[in-house]
Design an enzyme around this catalytic site. Structure first.
Site, PDB file in Angstrom:
ATOM      1  N   LYS A 173      58.094 -10.697   4.991  1.00 36.21           N
ATOM      2  CA  LYS A 173      56.969 -11.669   5.338  1.00 36.21           C
ATOM      3  C   LYS A 173      57.506 -12.086   7.006  1.00 36.21           C
ATOM      4  O   LYS A 173      58.457 -12.812   7.114  1.00 36.21           O
ATOM      5  CB  LYS A 173      56.937 -12.756   4.422  1.00 36.21           C
ATOM      6  CG  LYS A 173      55.656 -13.762   4.788  1.00 36.21           C
ATOM      7  CD  LYS A 173      55.430 -14.975   4.413  1.00 36.21           C
ATOM      8  CE  LYS A 173      56.123 -16.023   5.359  1.00 36.21           C
ATOM      9  NZ  LYS A 173      55.598 -16.074   6.707  1.00 36.21           N
ATOM     10  N   GLY A 226      65.681 -18.609   9.487  1.00 34.69           N
ATOM     11  CA  GLY A 226      65.009 -19.635   9.700  1.00 34.69           C
ATOM     12  C   GLY A 226      65.456 -21.051   9.792  1.00 34.69           C
ATOM     13  O   GLY A 226      66.963 -21.209   9.943  1.00 34.69           O
ATOM     14  N   SER A 227      64.713 -22.238   9.533  1.00 32.73           N
ATOM     15  CA  SER A 227      65.216 -23.552   9.812  1.00 32.73           C
ATOM     16  C   SER A 227      65.883 -23.850   8.578  1.00 32.73           C
ATOM     17  O   SER A 227      65.757 -23.611   7.614  1.00 32.73           O
ATOM     18  CB  SER A 227      64.127 -24.641  10.172  1.00 32.73           C
ATOM     19  OG  SER A 227      63.339 -24.609   8.766  1.00 32.73           O
ATOM     20  N   THR A 230      63.506 -25.218   5.870  1.00 34.36           N
ATOM     21  CA  THR A 230      62.774 -24.196   5.050  1.00 34.36           C
ATOM     22  C   THR A 230      63.959 -23.691   4.201  1.00 34.36           C
ATOM     23  O   THR A 230      63.621 -23.262   2.813  1.00 34.36           O
ATOM     24  CB  THR A 230      62.475 -23.301   5.885  1.00 34.36           C
ATOM     25  OG1 THR A 230      61.194 -23.862   6.745  1.00 34.36           O
ATOM     26  CG2 THR A 230      61.563 -22.178   5.051  1.00 34.36           C
ATOM     27  N   GLY A 231      65.155 -23.468   4.418  1.00 33.24           N
ATOM     28  CA  GLY A 231      66.182 -22.787   3.792  1.00 33.24           C
ATOM     29  C   GLY A 231      66.291 -23.879   2.566  1.00 33.24           C
ATOM     30  O   GLY A 231      66.616 -23.260   1.384  1.00 33.24           O
ATOM     31  N   GLU A 249      70.465 -17.266   7.159  1.00 36.72           N
ATOM     32  CA  GLU A 249      70.999 -17.559   8.509  1.00 36.72           C
ATOM     33  C   GLU A 249      70.012 -18.654   9.038  1.00 36.72           C
ATOM     34  O   GLU A 249      68.821 -18.505   9.338  1.00 36.72           O
ATOM     35  CB  GLU A 249      70.707 -16.260   9.598  1.00 36.72           C
ATOM     36  CG  GLU A 249      71.307 -15.042   8.685  1.00 36.72           C
ATOM     37  CD  GLU A 249      72.625 -15.030   9.190  1.00 36.72           C
ATOM     38  OE1 GLU A 249      73.320 -15.974   9.795  1.00 36.72           O
ATOM     39  OE2 GLU A 249      73.421 -14.153   8.782  1.00 36.72           O
ATOM     40  N   CYS A 283      69.111 -19.265  17.847  1.00 38.04           N
ATOM     41  CA  CYS A 283      69.855 -20.251  16.879  1.00 38.04           C
ATOM     42  C   CYS A 283      71.235 -20.747  17.447  1.00 38.04           C
ATOM     43  O   CYS A 283      71.601 -21.715  17.284  1.00 38.04           O
ATOM     44  CB  CYS A 283      69.888 -19.432  15.700  1.00 38.04           C
ATOM     45  SG  CYS A 283      70.429 -17.936  15.777  1.00 38.04           S
ATOM     46  N   GLU A 377      68.709 -29.739  16.057  1.00 37.31           N
ATOM     47  CA  GLU A 377      68.485 -28.585  16.925  1.00 37.31           C
ATOM     48  C   GLU A 377      67.141 -28.847  17.504  1.00 37.31           C
ATOM     49  O   GLU A 377      66.066 -28.835  16.870  1.00 37.31           O
ATOM     50  CB  GLU A 377      68.586 -27.319  15.919  1.00 37.31           C
ATOM     51  CG  GLU A 377      68.212 -26.059  16.389  1.00 37.31           C
ATOM     52  CD  GLU A 377      67.951 -24.881  15.457  1.00 37.31           C
ATOM     53  OE1 GLU A 377      67.137 -25.083  14.365  1.00 37.31           O
ATOM     54  OE2 GLU A 377      68.689 -23.758  15.759  1.00 37.31           O
TER      55      GLU A 377
HETATM   56  P1  NAD Z   1      60.924 -21.796   9.967  1.00 32.70           P
HETATM   57  O1  NAD Z   1      61.683 -22.185   8.797  1.00 32.70           O
HETATM   58  O2  NAD Z   1      59.959 -22.560  10.130  1.00 32.70           O
HETATM   59  O3  NAD Z   1      60.167 -20.278   9.422  1.00 32.70           O
HETATM   60  C1  NAD Z   1      60.694 -19.288   8.994  1.00 32.70           C
HETATM   61  C2  NAD Z   1      60.201 -18.344   8.188  1.00 32.70           C
HETATM   62  O4  NAD Z   1      60.138 -19.270   6.747  1.00 32.70           O
HETATM   63  C3  NAD Z   1      58.745 -18.204   8.526  1.00 32.70           C
HETATM   64  O5  NAD Z   1      58.289 -16.864   8.164  1.00 32.70           O
HETATM   65  C4  NAD Z   1      57.882 -19.251   7.790  1.00 32.70           C
HETATM   66  O6  NAD Z   1      56.562 -18.748   7.577  1.00 32.70           O
HETATM   67  C5  NAD Z   1      58.508 -19.344   6.431  1.00 32.70           C
HETATM   68  N1  NAD Z   1      58.426 -20.338   5.672  1.00 32.70           N
HETATM   69  C6  NAD Z   1      58.280 -21.765   6.213  1.00 32.70           C
HETATM   70  N2  NAD Z   1      57.976 -22.656   5.187  1.00 32.70           N
HETATM   71  C7  NAD Z   1      58.361 -21.730   3.955  1.00 32.70           C
HETATM   72  C8  NAD Z   1      58.200 -22.294   2.762  1.00 32.70           C
HETATM   73  N3  NAD Z   1      58.012 -23.652   2.298  1.00 32.70           N
HETATM   74  N4  NAD Z   1      58.367 -21.250   1.755  1.00 32.70           N
HETATM   75  C9  NAD Z   1      58.951 -19.922   2.008  1.00 32.70           C
HETATM   76  N5  NAD Z   1      58.937 -19.503   3.413  1.00 32.70           N
HETATM   77  C10 NAD Z   1      58.554 -20.499   4.273  1.00 32.70           C
HETATM   78  O7  NAD Z   1      61.871 -21.501  11.137  1.00 32.70           O
HETATM   79  P2  NAD Z   1      61.267 -20.831  12.573  1.00 32.70           P
HETATM   80  O8  NAD Z   1      60.393 -22.078  13.148  1.00 32.70           O
HETATM   81  O9  NAD Z   1      60.299 -19.827  12.309  1.00 32.70           O
HETATM   82  O10 NAD Z   1      62.447 -20.420  13.488  1.00 32.70           O
HETATM   83  C11 NAD Z   1      63.467 -21.112  13.888  1.00 32.70           C
HETATM   84  C12 NAD Z   1      64.445 -21.536  13.148  1.00 32.70           C
HETATM   85  O11 NAD Z   1      65.210 -20.419  12.793  1.00 32.70           O
HETATM   86  C13 NAD Z   1      65.729 -22.354  13.903  1.00 32.70           C
HETATM   87  O12 NAD Z   1      66.064 -23.472  13.071  1.00 32.70           O
HETATM   88  C14 NAD Z   1      66.605 -21.298  14.176  1.00 32.70           C
HETATM   89  O13 NAD Z   1      67.877 -21.865  14.430  1.00 32.70           O
HETATM   90  C15 NAD Z   1      66.783 -20.552  13.105  1.00 32.70           C
HETATM   91  N6  NAD Z   1      67.142 -18.997  13.170  1.00 32.70           N
HETATM   92  C16 NAD Z   1      68.320 -18.898  12.990  1.00 32.70           C
HETATM   93  C17 NAD Z   1      68.878 -17.639  13.297  1.00 32.70           C
HETATM   94  C18 NAD Z   1      70.167 -17.319  12.678  1.00 32.70           C
HETATM   95  O14 NAD Z   1      70.634 -16.123  12.909  1.00 32.70           O
HETATM   96  N7  NAD Z   1      70.890 -18.177  12.191  1.00 32.70           N
HETATM   97  C19 NAD Z   1      68.203 -16.658  13.909  1.00 32.70           C
HETATM   98  C20 NAD Z   1      67.021 -17.063  14.458  1.00 32.70           C
HETATM   99  C21 NAD Z   1      66.494 -18.371  14.230  1.00 32.70           C
END
Ligand code: NAD
Length: 477
Positions: A173, A226-227, A230-231, A249, A283, A377
């Site tokens: 996704k 992701g964030s 959300t994690g 990640e 990130c 962040e």
């Molecule tokens: P986000 O957590 O908002 O979204 C990431 C993904 O999760 C998207 O596909 C989103 O639709 C999905 N998501 C959101 N809510 C969800 C839920 N309730 N259930 C399941 N899936 C859900 O993050 P973002 O704004 O897309 O990305 C930025 C973040 O990602 C920053 O915190 C950044 O540091 C991190 N990031 C980390 C790395 C790494 O390798 N450590 C790399 C790139 C980005």
């Protein structure tokens, strides 16, 4: 955009609208205008995609790694050949300047590497009298990947290539902010001839299709980038459903420490590139820089010159290296943090003058360690440059965070470099270098709140496999 992008879902080897026929609007970060109406995957679509993956899994897993690799290498070639189209897609949709677009090369390298990667081997043991014991390394079945928007192609490839190489079927996704790249690559996978169901690509919002995937009983491993927020939600959904294995990640607030004997020119050039790349939306960007007091002033002056010389403008123009923030929400969030920064520290750069979704590179100094802009962040071109006096103090400040993704130390003193590197709480430490990371074969991931498990050329396949012990009783042994 030159061609109409694909906006349907890719399930069981076919593009199709969502089961509800619902779409969501994708605005262009460049113009703010509607770029595309993209189909929103429903829970039913998630079920269909997982069912297709589950059905495709046995035949895919039964292929030899060499035969699976032949599909992967075809896809690697197609991604590399599509560099220009992919770069434009990401520039239009999330503002990534084409001048800094190395993602198609990086992404295709993942497919190329895993097309020939050594298949993880099990072990054997004669340590139990009367037994020959062995372990089997086996694919898990259906792997789900949920990716962010900031480097969509890289995250697609980083997760999908090792999962497929290990013999799994995948449902990915994409982010609702950057769905077009993943659909473009799904089309390339179709051209590469992947069997139906082996790779499925969904677009849509997290709380709907993301949550359905995270809670799905037939998904065995979920790889998420992701964030942290959300994690946490996904972690709970995974536990409450079937205890699926998680690879996380997450975010960072990465420190760089610059000692007085460092090569200042290199340190300035590299640390400012790290925080300026993709308008601060990576990130591992070094968003906190600690500089030894004796060189702090001159470092700050040079950094300001380098950082503020970023060329803001149309991300599709090859002369531009600083695009807009990805969307209105991101832009508003960054502006809010700039206001907070002005209350807690000293603004070194001028007041914001950029319009649209652009943010001028911004530097703060003398920010207290407990200020919110020090902790959160921000995901924008905002950096804090604070002085320090002792090695001990620099390490303590660098580690004073819940994040632990990346850290950097600049010094010519090898003993000091290794002392500091060993004490920094981060998944990766750069010595006389900083992010973006180097060394694709090195494990990448976060300590503390920045993640679970590691991804890399060498480590990723393992995370998508189960290890089974087989205990063989042998008469007369
Ligand atoms: P986000 O957590 O908002 O979204 C990431 C993904 O999760 C998207 O596909 C989103 O639709 C999905 N998501 C959101 N809510 C969800 C839920 N309730 N259930 C399941 N899936 C859900 O993050 P973002 O704004 O897309 O990305 C930025 C973040 O990602 C920053 O915190 C950044 O540091 C991190 N990031 C980390 C790395 C790494 O390798 N450590 C790399 C790139 C980005």
């Amino acid at each position: 955009m030159a061609t109409t992008p694909e906006t349907r879902l890719f399930i069981n080897g076919q593009f199709r609208p969502s089961s509800t026929n619902e779409t969501f609007d994708l605005p262009s970060a460049k113009t703010g205008e509607l770029l595309a109406k993209v189909y929103e995957a429903s829970a039913q679509d998630v079920d269909d995609a997982v069912a297709a993956a589950k059905a495709a899994f046995p035949a895919w897993a039964a292929l030899s790694p060499y035969d699976r690799g032949r599909y992967l290498v075809r896809l690697a070639d197609l991604i590399q050949e599509s560099t220009k189209e992919l770069a434009n897609l990401e520039a239009e949709s999330m503002g990534r300047p084409v001048s800094t677009y190395f993602d198609a090369t990086a992404g295709s390298k993942y497919f190329r590497y895993f097309s020939e990667a050594a298949y993880p081997q099990g072990s054997s043991s004669l340590n139990t009298p009367g037994f020959v014991n062995i372990t089997l390394k086996q694919p898990v079945g259906v792997v789900a990947a949920i990716i962010p928007w900031n480097a969509p192609l890289v995250f697609f490839c980083k997760k999908v290539a090792p999962a497929l190489a290990a013999g799994n079927a995948v449902v990915l996704k994409s982010s609702e902010k950057a769905p077009l790249t993943s659909l473009y690559v799904a089309n390339l996978a179709l051209k590469a001839g992947f069997p139906p169901g082996v790779l499925n690509v969904l677009s849509g919002h997290g709380p709907l299709s993301g949550a359905a995937l995270a809670s799905h009983m037939d998904v065995r491993v979920l790889s998420f980038t992701g964030s942290n927020r959300t994690g946490r939600l996904i972690s709970k959904m995974a536990t409450d459903s079937n205890m699926k294995k998680l690879v996380f990640e997450l975010g960072g607030k990465s420190p760089a420490i610059i000692f007085d004997d460092a090569d200042i020119e290199a340190a300035v050039r590299e640390t400012q590139f790290s925080i300026q790349l993709i308008s601060g939306q990576t990130c591992m960007a070094n968003s906190r820089i600690y500089v030894h007091r004796s060189i702090a002033e001159s470092f700050l002056e040079r950094f300001k010159v380098a950082f503020t010389s970023a060329r803001l403008g149309d991300p599709t123009d090859p002369a531009i290296n600083h695009g807009p923030q990805a969307d209105k929400i991101q832009h508003a969030t960054v502006l809010r943090y700039i206001e907070m920064g002005k209350e807690s520290g000293t603004l070194v750069t001028d007041e914001q003058s950029a319009s649209g979704l652009y943010i001028n590179p911004t530097i703060f100094t003398n920010v207290p360690e407990d200020a919110q802009i020090m902790k959160d962040e921000i995901f924008g071109p905002i950096v804090i440059i604070n002085p320090f006096d002792t090695e001990e103090e620099a390490i303590a400040k660098a580690n004073d965070t819940e994040h632990g993704l990346y850290a950097a130390v600049y010094t010519k003193n090898l003993d000091r470099a290794m002392r500091v590197a060993s004490r920094l709480e981060a998944g990766t430490v750069g010595v006389n270098c900083t992010s973006p990371t180097k060394g694709d074969d090195m494990p990448f991931g976060g300590q503390k709140g920045s993640g679970l498990q590691r991804e890399s050329y060498l480590h990723s396949m393992e995370t998508f496999m189960e290890t089974k012990s087989v205990l063989i009783k042998v008469a007369g042994l």
